[in-house]
Design an enzyme around this catalytic site. Structure first.
Site, PDB file in Angstrom:
ATOM      1  N   CYS A 129     -16.443   9.835  57.493  1.00  0.00           N
ATOM      2  CA  CYS A 129     -16.900   9.046  58.558  1.00  0.00           C
ATOM      3  C   CYS A 129     -16.260   9.280  60.119  1.00  0.00           C
ATOM      4  O   CYS A 129     -16.969   9.112  61.102  1.00  0.00           O
ATOM      5  CB  CYS A 129     -16.980   7.583  58.280  1.00  0.00           C
ATOM      6  SG  CYS A 129     -15.282   6.753  58.404  1.00  0.00           S
ATOM      7  N   HIS A 144      -8.470  -5.494  68.681  1.00  0.00           N
ATOM      8  CA  HIS A 144      -9.468  -5.053  67.495  1.00  0.00           C
ATOM      9  C   HIS A 144      -9.069  -3.593  67.039  1.00  0.00           C
ATOM     10  O   HIS A 144      -8.517  -2.893  67.752  1.00  0.00           O
ATOM     11  CB  HIS A 144     -10.820  -4.790  68.593  1.00  0.00           C
ATOM     12  CG  HIS A 144     -11.833  -4.168  68.082  1.00  0.00           C
ATOM     13  ND1 HIS A 144     -12.693  -4.668  66.982  1.00  0.00           N
ATOM     14  CD2 HIS A 144     -12.173  -2.728  68.114  1.00  0.00           C
ATOM     15  CE1 HIS A 144     -13.514  -3.928  66.565  1.00  0.00           C
ATOM     16  NE2 HIS A 144     -13.208  -2.778  67.217  1.00  0.00           N
ATOM     17  N   HIS A 168     -13.852  -2.104  61.611  1.00  0.00           N
ATOM     18  CA  HIS A 168     -14.395  -3.094  60.913  1.00  0.00           C
ATOM     19  C   HIS A 168     -14.274  -2.617  59.541  1.00  0.00           C
ATOM     20  O   HIS A 168     -13.711  -1.680  58.975  1.00  0.00           O
ATOM     21  CB  HIS A 168     -16.106  -2.829  61.093  1.00  0.00           C
ATOM     22  CG  HIS A 168     -16.453  -3.118  62.417  1.00  0.00           C
ATOM     23  ND1 HIS A 168     -16.440  -2.445  63.486  1.00  0.00           N
ATOM     24  CD2 HIS A 168     -16.999  -4.345  62.885  1.00  0.00           C
ATOM     25  CE1 HIS A 168     -16.793  -3.161  64.523  1.00  0.00           C
ATOM     26  NE2 HIS A 168     -17.345  -4.435  64.094  1.00  0.00           N
ATOM     27  N   ASP A 220     -18.140  -0.672  50.776  1.00  0.00           N
ATOM     28  CA  ASP A 220     -18.366   0.588  50.053  1.00  0.00           C
ATOM     29  C   ASP A 220     -17.258   1.686  49.749  1.00  0.00           C
ATOM     30  O   ASP A 220     -17.310   2.741  49.779  1.00  0.00           O
ATOM     31  CB  ASP A 220     -19.573   1.440  51.019  1.00  0.00           C
ATOM     32  CG  ASP A 220     -18.886   1.716  52.303  1.00  0.00           C
ATOM     33  OD1 ASP A 220     -17.807   1.460  52.652  1.00  0.00           O
ATOM     34  OD2 ASP A 220     -19.786   2.229  53.096  1.00  0.00           O
ATOM     35  N   ARG A 227     -13.605  -0.629  52.562  1.00  0.00           N
ATOM     36  CA  ARG A 227     -13.276   0.366  53.282  1.00  0.00           C
ATOM     37  C   ARG A 227     -13.102   0.138  54.734  1.00  0.00           C
ATOM     38  O   ARG A 227     -13.785  -0.721  55.463  1.00  0.00           O
ATOM     39  CB  ARG A 227     -14.387   1.524  53.627  1.00  0.00           C
ATOM     40  CG  ARG A 227     -14.460   2.597  54.585  1.00  0.00           C
ATOM     41  CD  ARG A 227     -15.425   3.769  54.316  1.00  0.00           C
ATOM     42  NE  ARG A 227     -16.664   2.989  54.698  1.00  0.00           N
ATOM     43  CZ  ARG A 227     -17.405   3.009  55.773  1.00  0.00           C
ATOM     44  NH1 ARG A 227     -16.971   3.573  56.795  1.00  0.00           N
ATOM     45  NH2 ARG A 227     -18.695   2.511  55.702  1.00  0.00           N
ATOM     46  N   CYS A 248     -12.511   0.625  58.097  1.00  0.00           N
ATOM     47  CA  CYS A 248     -12.515   1.939  59.276  1.00  0.00           C
ATOM     48  C   CYS A 248     -12.196   1.547  60.513  1.00  0.00           C
ATOM     49  O   CYS A 248     -12.639   0.620  61.178  1.00  0.00           O
ATOM     50  CB  CYS A 248     -14.517   1.739  59.152  1.00  0.00           C
ATOM     51  SG  CYS A 248     -14.940   3.200  60.351  1.00  0.00           S
TER      52      CYS A 248
END
Ligand code: ZN
Length: 135
Positions: A67, A104, A107, A111, A119, A121
């Protein structure tokens, strides 16, 4: 906001971080895919919060999700990241933040690979790699 262990005014974070790190960690920006320094980084070690230095993820749980962002199947310890429902951009996602300072990070999606099926990310700009001793 004041529930975090580490609290600093924006001016202090801005002085400590570079512009991208500041926008991502303090204003929940997202770095562009395949532009961060860790999406294709596979050394053994830990990834700490770029803001407060808290170790958050281990290279052993890092995997290539294709990704363009660093992806992990779990956090280093339970409770070290905070999960917050994020309804921005017309989607319902689960934001992950550093539990210590509220940075932050990215997310979490459901999956990911077994056994967690998750996951994480994460933006490269939110984390700082520390190589394992002797590796
Ligand atoms: Zn932090």
């Amino acid at each position: 906001m004041s529930s975090y262990k580490v609290n600093k005014p924006d001016a202090e974070w801005r002085a400590q971080l570079d512009a991208t790190q500041f926008e991502v960690t303090r204003h929940a920006a997202t770095e562009r895919a395949f532009t961060g320094k860790y999406w294709d980084h596979w050394q053994a070690g830990t990834y700490a919060c770029v803001c407060c230095g808290e170790p958050l993820f281990d290279s052993a749980t890092k995997f290539d999700a294709g990704c363009g962002w660093p992806s992990y199947s779990e956090a280093l310890k339970a409770g070290i990241v905070e999960r917050v429902v994020d309804r921005s951009h017309g989607m319902v996602r689960v934001e992950v933040r550093c539990q210590s300072c509220g940075a932050h990070l990215g997310h979490v999606f459901d999956d990911g690979p077994e056994p967690t099926g998750e996951r994480f990310c994460i933006n490269s700009a939110s984390i700082d790699f520390q190589p394992r001793n002797g590796s």
